[in-house]
Structure formats: C-alpha cells, structure tokens
Design a protein around this motif. Structure first.
Motif, PDB file in Angstrom:
ATOM      1  N   ARG A   1       2.839   1.262  -3.681  1.00 30.31           N
ATOM      2  CA  ARG A   1       1.945   1.311  -4.839  1.00 30.31           C
ATOM      3  C   ARG A   1       0.914   2.427  -4.710  1.00 30.31           C
ATOM      4  NH1 ARG A   1      -2.036  -3.466  -5.193  1.00 30.31           N
ATOM      5  NH2 ARG A   1      -2.901  -2.187  -3.519  1.00 30.31           N
ATOM      6  N   ASP A   2       0.175   2.426  -3.609  1.00 25.61           N
ATOM      7  CA  ASP A   2      -0.922   3.374  -3.466  1.00 25.61           C
ATOM      8  C   ASP A   2      -0.443   4.742  -2.995  1.00 25.61           C
ATOM      9  OD1 ASP A   2      -2.415   1.118  -4.104  1.00 25.61           O
ATOM     10  OD2 ASP A   2      -2.953   0.709  -2.026  1.00 25.61           O
TER      11      ASP A   2
ATOM     12  N   ALA B   1       1.821   9.542   2.344  1.00 20.14           N
ATOM     13  CA  ALA B   1       1.636   8.106   2.164  1.00 20.14           C
ATOM     14  C   ALA B   1       1.929   7.322   3.437  1.00 20.14           C
ATOM     15  CB  ALA B   1       2.527   7.604   1.033  1.00 20.14           C
TER      16      ALA B   1
ATOM     17  N   GLY C   1       2.810   5.661  -5.630  1.00 20.37           N
ATOM     18  CA  GLY C   1       2.446   5.511  -7.034  1.00 20.37           C
ATOM     19  C   GLY C   1       3.394   4.668  -7.879  1.00 20.37           C
TER      20      GLY C   1
ATOM     21  N   ARG D   1       0.832  -1.212   0.000  1.00 17.98           N
ATOM     22  CA  ARG D   1       0.000   0.000   0.000  1.00 17.98           C
ATOM     23  C   ARG D   1       0.867   1.261   0.000  1.00 17.98           C
ATOM     24  NH1 ARG D   1      -2.657  -3.159   3.716  1.00 17.98           N
ATOM     25  NH2 ARG D   1      -1.906  -1.890   5.463  1.00 17.98           N
TER      26      ARG D   1
END
Length: 135
Positions: free
Chosen positions: A23-24, A96, A27, A20
């Motif tokens: 990636r999330d 993040a 990015g 997470r």
C-alpha cells in the motif's frame, strides 16, 4: 472453467509489514480494508484483486503445512509500456523495501525485464514486451 484469474493470495509472515510494502511503498489501493479482518485486499486493474494473508492461516485454509522455503515455482508479472517504465517500477519497488534479484535489462526473447522479491520472498517480474501488450 473460464480462463481467468480473479484473485491472487500471497501467504505472508507479517501482515502489517506486507501492507506497508504494497500500500505505502508500491501504492496499491486497498479494497474495503478492515484492520481487524486479518487479511488485506488490493484492487488491481481488470476486475482483479491481490490479497495478503498470514502464511499459516492460508496454509491451514488449504489444508497443507505452512513449512517451506526456496523457490516455489511461480512469479507474478507486472507488464509496463516501455523499458523506461520497467526501470521506474523496479526503482519504486526497491525504494519500498523489495530485494533486487535481477537488474533491469534486455531479455533473450526481445523484451526488457527485471525481478524483485517482496518482503516474504514472492517473486515479481517487471516487464516490457514488444510483441504482446499486457498493459
């Protein structure tokens, strides 16, 4: 041996949390992601991959103990084309879930840098270098 690094693998405590984050949150695009594989690869520029793998399994693969804490003597660097880009990437990482370690600022060597740690404490430097273009 060629003077080249093609894959960096980080041992992580929680694979889903790190997925997470990278990636999330940051990015990074995954490469052939299989949720059942137990490892995640991210495609980086320049024909390079970043992998996250459970710390215990990475240590076992290398034949060493997974125990250890504190500074491991390495940082990863992400170079950007401007001071403003350092600020932006640092803010993105903090949003993040990264831990801020060193706020963006001028470096003694003439550049502009910041440091953050990912959820497992891996050090990342975000840097603008006026003398060497690594972007």
């Amino acid at each position: 041996m060629k003077a080249k690094v093609s894959l960096i693998t980080l041992g992580v405590a929680d694979l889903d949390r790190s997925l997470r984050f990278y990636r999330d949150g940051l990015g990074l695009p995954t490469e052939n992601h299989d949720p059942e594989a137990g490892v995640v690869f991210f495609r980086l520029e320049g024909n390079m991959l970043l992998a996250i793998w459970p710390r215990e399994e990475l240590a076992a693969d290398a034949g060493i103990s997974p125990e250890g804490s504190g500074f491991c003597g390495i940082s990863l660097a992400h170079n950007v084309p401007s001071k403003e880009a350092v600020d932006a990437v640092f803010a993105e990482a903090i949003a993040a879930g990264a831990q801020p370690l060193k706020q963006p600022g001028d470096a003694f060597w003439g550049g502009y840098t910041a440091y953050f740690a990912d959820p497992d404490g891996h050090l990342w430097e975000v840097a603008w270098n006026p003398d060497i273009d690594l972007t």
